[in-house]
Design a protein around this motif. Sequence first.
Motif, short mmCIF file in Angstrom:
data_model
loop_
_atom_site.label_atom_id
_atom_site.label_comp_id
_atom_site.label_asym_id
_atom_site.label_seq_id
_atom_site.Cartn_x
_atom_site.Cartn_y
_atom_site.Cartn_z
N PHE A 1 1.03 -1.35 0.12
CA PHE A 1 0.28 -0.24 0.23
C PHE A 1 0.90 1.20 0.19
O PHE A 1 1.84 1.41 0.33
N ILE A 2 0.54 2.10 -0.58
CA ILE A 2 0.98 3.41 -0.76
C ILE A 2 -0.14 4.48 -0.13
O ILE A 2 0.46 5.81 0.90
N ALA A 3 -1.24 4.63 -0.23
CA ALA A 3 -2.09 4.99 0.34
C ALA A 3 -2.34 4.81 2.23
O ALA A 3 -2.43 3.19 2.49
N ASN A 4 -2.33 5.63 3.35
CA ASN A 4 -3.66 5.25 4.26
C ASN A 4 -4.76 5.85 4.50
O ASN A 4 -5.07 6.99 3.73
N PHE A 5 -4.87 5.83 6.23
CA PHE A 5 -5.97 5.67 6.70
C PHE A 5 -6.08 6.35 7.67
O PHE A 5 -6.06 5.12 8.50
N PRO A 6 -5.10 7.10 7.81
CA PRO A 6 -4.58 7.18 9.61
C PRO A 6 -5.54 7.90 10.39
O PRO A 6 -5.40 8.25 11.65
N GLN A 7 -6.47 8.80 10.06
CA GLN A 7 -7.58 9.22 11.70
C GLN A 7 -8.38 7.75 11.55
O GLN A 7 -9.43 7.56 10.86
N ILE B 1 -11.76 -0.73 3.29
CA ILE B 1 -10.80 0.66 3.48
C ILE B 1 -9.23 -0.16 3.00
O ILE B 1 -8.83 -0.03 2.30
N THR B 2 -9.12 -1.52 2.81
CA THR B 2 -8.01 -2.84 2.76
C THR B 2 -7.80 -2.37 0.86
O THR B 2 -7.62 -2.31 0.05
N LYS C 1 -6.01 -1.28 -1.50
CA LYS C 1 -5.14 -1.95 -3.02
C LYS C 1 -5.76 -1.30 -4.87
O LYS C 1 -4.75 -1.24 -5.41
N ILE C 2 -6.70 -0.68 -4.97
CA ILE C 2 -7.04 -0.13 -5.82
C ILE C 2 -6.24 1.13 -5.98
O ILE C 2 -6.25 1.11 -7.29
#
Length: 244
Positions: free
Chosen positions: A143-149, A219-220, A224-225
């Motif tokens: 993954f390069i994108a994250n969902f931090p909050q 989210i996962t 991936k997308i």
Amino acid sequence: MNKKENPIFFHHLFRKKMNALLSGGKVGEDSINLSLLHYVEQLGNTLGLSYLTQDEIAGNVCFVNSPELRDDYKTSFSSKDILNFCYAVWHSESYREKNLAYLENDFLQLPYPKGSNTFWRLAAIGGELLAIHNIDAAKVEKFIANFPQEGNNTITASIEEMDWEIVDGEDNLGRVWINDQQYFDNIPLSVWELKIGGNLPAKKWLKDRKGNTLEVDDITEYQKIITTLLETDSLIKEIDKIMV
């Protein structure tokens, strides 16, 4: 939906038209299959190679081209090679813009390669595209994108194209807010603006889920997308260099 077929990337009509070849290369009397037969015959003439059905390959392993065999030494091609080649051509940005309507309705609108070298190069890239467009492919697990909050994970934002917010001007990375507290971060601008079949997949996936509460698997999947789109963008650039 088959988990291994991501509708954001996978061209279902295109795959349907290839089923005759993928199931053994046999054709019936309908116009789609007859068009495929004609295309295969002309492609073989263009390449100077023999077409082998899946039955022929299964019946004699000696016919199979070794993965280590140089392209210029190959003597045959199969339905898998055609699918890979066509999948690469369909993803050519310039070709898609000019021929998408024809591609959806008439297989014969697919161009013939300039020669066997072009065919094998595009087939190799098409194979890579098909692999990464499998939602379970190992390559897209990085993954390069994250969902931090933390929050309620509900998409309340309208998600429009201009909603990508830059946070790193040097690398053109940004974030997309799904509500007042939460966002997906580290999304490249090239990925956000990448069009597939006339759509913006990175935006469309979120917009289609407005009002939904994202589960962990959701989210996962989006992460991936984003990775898949980044890899796709790189491969499309390679395809367009070859297609020139």
